[in-house]
Write a protein that holds these residues in place. Structure first.
Motif, PDB file in Angstrom:
ATOM      1  N   VAL A   8       0.832  -1.194   0.000  1.00  0.00           N
ATOM      2  CA  VAL A   8       0.000   0.000   0.000  1.00  0.00           C
ATOM      3  C   VAL A   8       0.874   1.254   0.000  1.00  0.00           C
ATOM      4  O   VAL A   8       1.923   1.303   0.636  1.00  0.00           O
ATOM      5  N   TYR A  49      -3.207  -1.111   8.279  1.00  0.00           N
ATOM      6  CA  TYR A  49      -2.590  -1.832   7.172  1.00  0.00           C
ATOM      7  C   TYR A  49      -2.235  -3.259   7.570  1.00  0.00           C
ATOM      8  O   TYR A  49      -2.473  -4.214   6.819  1.00  0.00           O
ATOM      9  N   PRO A  68      -7.709   0.067   0.837  1.00  0.00           N
ATOM     10  CA  PRO A  68      -6.706  -0.966   0.535  1.00  0.00           C
ATOM     11  C   PRO A  68      -7.169  -2.354   0.939  1.00  0.00           C
ATOM     12  O   PRO A  68      -6.696  -3.354   0.389  1.00  0.00           O
TER      13      PRO A  68
END
Length: 310
Positions: free
Chosen positions: A12, A36, A221
């Motif tokens: 990402v 993330y 993401p």
């Protein structure tokens, strides 16, 4: 752990969070990094083209990198080091690699015109940063005005053992991916990872052409991770159905100039950024633009509950 040519999944592109006064927002870095990791990304890129790197002082840039590395829980962290001169590129590369970065990403300067100039530039860049430093070619002609043919990429890869990945952002570019994978099959180019940018705009077909995943910063993401996973499981229709639901917002966020502001606004709405601020100089979103993004989120929420933001 250094980046290798076997990298897959979603690396990402992280934005650089700022508070409204322009100072770096370390608490938002913490939230982003934790998100993330939980989402299942396979790496993080910082100081990319949409990481506002040119607006950071050198010590600020190094601090952002160090903070993400500390929070990444072992995920590889890649750092954008593109610079007009090799002295600054080499200095930043050495500093971030000493901090524990996995590799660096290098975009070509827009002064390059011929194939030989492009190949020679990357040869010199690799020597400048150290030939043991893994690097990624960023191929984004719409921004950098540098056209890299598959043959040029093959020459760069074959000339530089430290080149381990292509960030593919050319479009139309599906045939380029097919050609590069063909080079690997016929033995004229060694294998490299191909991860795709462009906000994921063509990820649905890039995966079927042989891409290993995405290297972009779209505001969901977690969706990109799901699409890559579904393709890996052979669930093509499910991957396309999910991707298609996000496509209007992907397209809107991809707009030049306003795209990063849209991305930060949605990440703020998702509770990951304290502020949607860009460091000056920058134009804030207009009320009408925010209304349009909110409308897109409300429509997306009918298909993906992750878009049900407060």
């Amino acid at each position: 752990m250094k980046l290798t040519s076997q990298q897959k999944g979603v690396v990402v592109i992280a934005p650089t969070p700022f508070l409204d006064d322009g100072t770096i927002d370390e608490q938002s870095i913490d939230r982003l990094a934790d998100f993330y990791v939980e989402t299942g990304v396979t790496g993080i890129t910082v100081l990319g083209q949409l990481g506002e790197a040119p607006k950071l002082a050198f010590d600020e840039a190094a601090g952002v990198v160090a903070h993400f590395i500390r929070k990444a829980q072992g995920l590889p962290v890649v750092v954008g080091v593109s610079s007009p001169g090799f002295a600054a590129m080499a200095a930043l590369s050495k500093q971030v690699m000493d901090l524990g970065a996995a590799g660096v990403m290098i975009a070509p300067p827009n002064t390059l015109r011929t194939d030989d100039q492009i190949v020679n530039y990357y040869r010199q860049a690799s020597r400048a940063i150290g030939e043991d430093t893994p690097f990624i070619i960023q191929d984004y002609p719409l921004t950098f005005s540098v056209q890299m043919t598959p043959g040029v990429i093959r020459r760069i890869v074959n000339d530089n053992p430290a080149c381990v990945m292509l960030k593919h952002e050319d479009w139309p570019g599906l045939e380029k991916i097919s050609t590069l994978r063909g080079f690997e099959r016929d033995g004229s180019m060694r294998h490299i990872s191909i991860l795709c940018g462009n906000n994921g705009l063509f990820l649905d077909f890039e995966m079927s052409r042989g891409a290993d995943g995405a290297n972009t910063g779209y505001c969901f993401p977690d969706m990109l991770c799901d699409v890559v996973r579904l393709y890996g499981e052979g669930k093509r229709d499910a991957a396309h159905d999910l991707f298609d639901a996000h496509l209007p917002l992907i397209r809107y966020e991809q707009q030049p100039g306003v795209g990063l502001a849209v991305r930060k606004y949605v990440l703020m709405r998702r509770g990951l950024l304290s502020s949607a601020a860009l460091r000056q100089p920058a134009a804030p979103l207009t009320p009408q633009t925010r209304e349009e993004v909110d409308y897109l989120l409300s429509r997306l929420a009918k298909h993906d509950r992750r878009a049900q933001v407060s």
